[in-house]
Design a protein around this motif. Structure first.
Motif, PDB file in Angstrom:
ATOM      1  N   ALA A 101      -8.672   1.903   1.181  1.00  0.00           N
ATOM      2  CA  ALA A 101      -7.591   1.037   0.711  1.00  0.00           C
ATOM      3  C   ALA A 101      -7.475  -0.224   1.559  1.00  0.00           C
ATOM      4  CB  ALA A 101      -6.274   1.811   0.729  1.00  0.00           C
ATOM      5  N   LEU A 149       0.859  -1.195   0.000  1.00  0.00           N
ATOM      6  CA  LEU A 149       0.000   0.000   0.000  1.00  0.00           C
ATOM      7  C   LEU A 149       0.885   1.231   0.000  1.00  0.00           C
ATOM      8  CD1 LEU A 149      -2.607   1.617   0.238  1.00  0.00           C
ATOM      9  CD2 LEU A 149      -2.592   1.164   2.706  1.00  0.00           C
ATOM     10  N   TYR A 165      -1.734  -1.090  -4.055  1.00  0.00           N
ATOM     11  CA  TYR A 165      -2.800  -0.163  -3.674  1.00  0.00           C
ATOM     12  C   TYR A 165      -2.173   1.199  -3.362  1.00  0.00           C
ATOM     13  CZ  TYR A 165      -4.827  -4.768  -3.013  1.00  0.00           C
ATOM     14  OH  TYR A 165      -5.224  -6.058  -3.209  1.00  0.00           O
ATOM     15  N   CYS A 217      -3.169   5.208  -1.392  1.00  0.00           N
ATOM     16  CA  CYS A 217      -4.119   6.035  -0.648  1.00  0.00           C
ATOM     17  C   CYS A 217      -3.450   7.349  -0.288  1.00  0.00           C
ATOM     18  CB  CYS A 217      -4.623   5.313   0.610  1.00  0.00           C
ATOM     19  SG  CYS A 217      -3.360   5.041   1.887  1.00  0.00           S
ATOM     20  N   ARG A 220      -6.192  11.010  -3.283  1.00  0.00           N
ATOM     21  CA  ARG A 220      -7.149  10.033  -3.810  1.00  0.00           C
ATOM     22  C   ARG A 220      -8.571  10.331  -3.356  1.00  0.00           C
ATOM     23  NH1 ARG A 220      -4.263   8.076  -7.642  1.00  0.00           N
ATOM     24  NH2 ARG A 220      -5.830   6.447  -7.928  1.00  0.00           N
ATOM     25  N   SER A 241      -9.482   7.694   2.679  1.00  0.00           N
ATOM     26  CA  SER A 241      -8.814   6.933   1.629  1.00  0.00           C
ATOM     27  C   SER A 241      -8.056   5.756   2.230  1.00  0.00           C
ATOM     28  CB  SER A 241      -7.859   7.830   0.841  1.00  0.00           C
ATOM     29  OG  SER A 241      -6.698   8.139   1.582  1.00  0.00           O
ATOM     30  N   VAL A 261      -8.344   3.213  -5.282  1.00  0.00           N
ATOM     31  CA  VAL A 261      -7.230   2.912  -4.385  1.00  0.00           C
ATOM     32  C   VAL A 261      -6.590   1.571  -4.738  1.00  0.00           C
ATOM     33  CG1 VAL A 261      -8.094   4.307  -2.475  1.00  0.00           C
ATOM     34  CG2 VAL A 261      -8.848   1.934  -2.707  1.00  0.00           C
ATOM     35  N   ARG A 262      -7.251   0.769  -5.533  1.00  0.00           N
ATOM     36  CA  ARG A 262      -6.718  -0.524  -5.973  1.00  0.00           C
ATOM     37  C   ARG A 262      -6.204  -0.369  -7.396  1.00  0.00           C
ATOM     38  NH1 ARG A 262      -8.102  -5.143  -8.849  1.00  0.00           N
ATOM     39  NH2 ARG A 262      -7.604  -7.144  -7.858  1.00  0.00           N
TER      40      ARG A 262
END
Length: 448
Positions: A424, A269, A403, A405, A409, A420, A396-397
């Motif tokens: 995520a 992420l 991912y 965030c 976003r 966000s 977010v993906r």
């Protein structure tokens, strides 16, 4: 050679509020998580410097109460200990050499305060009325504005997001408010809340901001902006957050760091600022930004504006808004000394200190020649721009295992960053199908 030094289900790059809120959701679901932060402290742009006992925010974005305006603040573990210190109701407006209370009694809501502000500006005596400032509007105009803000405070968010979209400046004009009402109240207020002096922000985002203002009061975290990310970090399991770790590349199942080699994981992420995210993921759209400069002063003779946010309706200098912040939050200044924090939006003037002092002297009605400058914080990429068309729920993906965030976003606010992060983490949990951890996190060790 750098050896793989850590294993976790999810690696989060960046320890701002978006990444920390996502880490809470993941660890609560039993997913082992490592948060890697290049700086030596958490928080990103929500930073607070300490100078001679003063606590000085670098950007100091304003929040609003009640917390119903920020549901993700209430839902984030650890933030139940966050204390918010409120400004006096409404704002002070400086116009034509005078200050006018643009607020409501303590027991009145923000919408009534806004209506009171317009009436105050309309009825206040003027030394020499100019054509531009001759009147705020008729009683009908004032009533319409008050009713409009009252409706806005009660309007569901989904309905606001379905409105036609333009810039905030265009929307204000199109909705029929008198020019003096726009320039004397709505424009300086929105500029302060959005960090956008020209109001190029999406009208939908501006409506959300006005809705929050109409529902409560402006406030700041006690102890400085850094308290919010610090509380989030403290609430995570020991060993989750690693500072001073610079990520150089990311993939779907690993990240590479300069200090500790490769971190292997099941998902990554990216929770950095927009610029860093674009550098790690070429092709990711990087928005424009609003620059913000904050100038902090102290003095032996504090201004007598109390705990009010002071806005310049005339735009007669570089300062968009200013406040004696120590009156709002005494913990930010030592020994009862005053802390005056002033915000300049857009590119700062060449001789910033002189220009700010001259402007503050007019705004506060006192000499500033003996004021001591504590710090000047200029952040060129302080707030991501939200120009129309603006997608408040950018994906977010990016792909399975990767991912992203952050406030870029969602909305460019603390609430947007938190939300966000929640979006995520929900996407990660859905993709992993994780009811528990598949890896046991190993301690971080230096690369060989």
């Amino acid at each position: 050679m750098l050896e793989p030094a850590y294993q976790a289900d999810v690696v989060i790059v960046g320890a701002g509020v978006a990444g920390l809120s996502a880490a809470h959701r993941l660890t609560s679901a039993g997913v082992t998580t490592a948060v890697l932060e290049a700086a030596h402290c958490v928080g990103g742009r929500m930073a607070t410097d300490k100078v001679d006992g003063f606590r000085l925010d670098r950007i100091g974005q304003l929040l609003t109460t009640p917390l119903m305006a920020y549901p993700d603040l209430r839902l984030s573990p650890g933030l139940d200990a966050l204390l918010l210190r409120s400004f006096a109701p409404g704002v002070l407006l400086h116009s034509d050499g005078r200050r006018h209370r643009a607020g409501a009694p303590a027991n009145a809501g923000g919408a009534r305060g806004a209506l009171h502000a317009v009436r105050a500006l309309a009825s206040a005596p003027r030394p020499v009325p100019s054509p531009r400032s001759r009147r705020v509007g008729t009683a009908v105009d004032q009533a319409r504005l008050g009713a409009s803000l009252a409706r806005l405070g009660a309007t569901p968010v989904e309905r606001l997001l379905s409105r036609p979209e333009s810039t905030a400046a265009q929307a204000l004009t199109a909705r029929g408010a008198p020019a003096r009402t726009i320039d004397g109240f709505l424009r300086p207020l929105l500029a302060a809340l959005l960090c956008d002096p020209e109001l190029t922000t999406s009208s939908r985002c501006a409506d959300l901001t006005l809705r929050a203002f109409a529902s409560g009061r402006l406030c700041v975290p006690e102890g400085g902006a850094e308290m919010l990310p610090e509380l989030l970090a403290r609430g995570l399991p020991a060993g989750t957050v690693h500072t001073g770790v610079r990520v150089t590349s990311v993939a779907t199942t690993s990240v590479t760091t300069a200090e500790h080699g490769e971190f292997r994981c099941r998902a990554v992420l990216l929770a950095t600022d927009a610029r860093t995210a674009g550098e790690l993921l070429p092709g990711l759209r990087v928005p424009d930004f609003h620059p913000v400069t904050v100038v902090h002063h102290t003095t032996d003779e504090p201004p007598t504006t109390g705990a009010s946010l002071l806005l310049d309706a005339d735009r007669g200098g570089p300062v968009a808004h200013t406040a004696v912040v120590s009156e709002v939050d005494p913990s930010r200044a030592p020994g009862g000394r005053p802390l005056i924090s002033s915000t300049v939006l857009g590119p700062p003037p060449p001789d910033l200190d002189t220009a700010v002092r001259i402007h503050l002297s007019r705004l506060y009605g006192t000499s500033t020649t003996r004021w001591e400058t504590l710090a000047v914080h200029h952040t060129p990429e302080a707030v991501p721009a939200m120009r129309p068309p603006h997608d408040l729920r950018r994906p977010v993906r990016l792909m399975a295992g990767l991912y992203v965030c952050g406030d870029h976003r969602d909305t460019s606010t603390v609430q947007g960053a938190l939300h966000s992060g929640h979006r995520a983490s929900s996407a990660i949990l859905a993709d992993l199908g994780a009811a528990g951890s598949l890896h046991r996190a190993e301690p971080l060790r230096a690369a060989a």
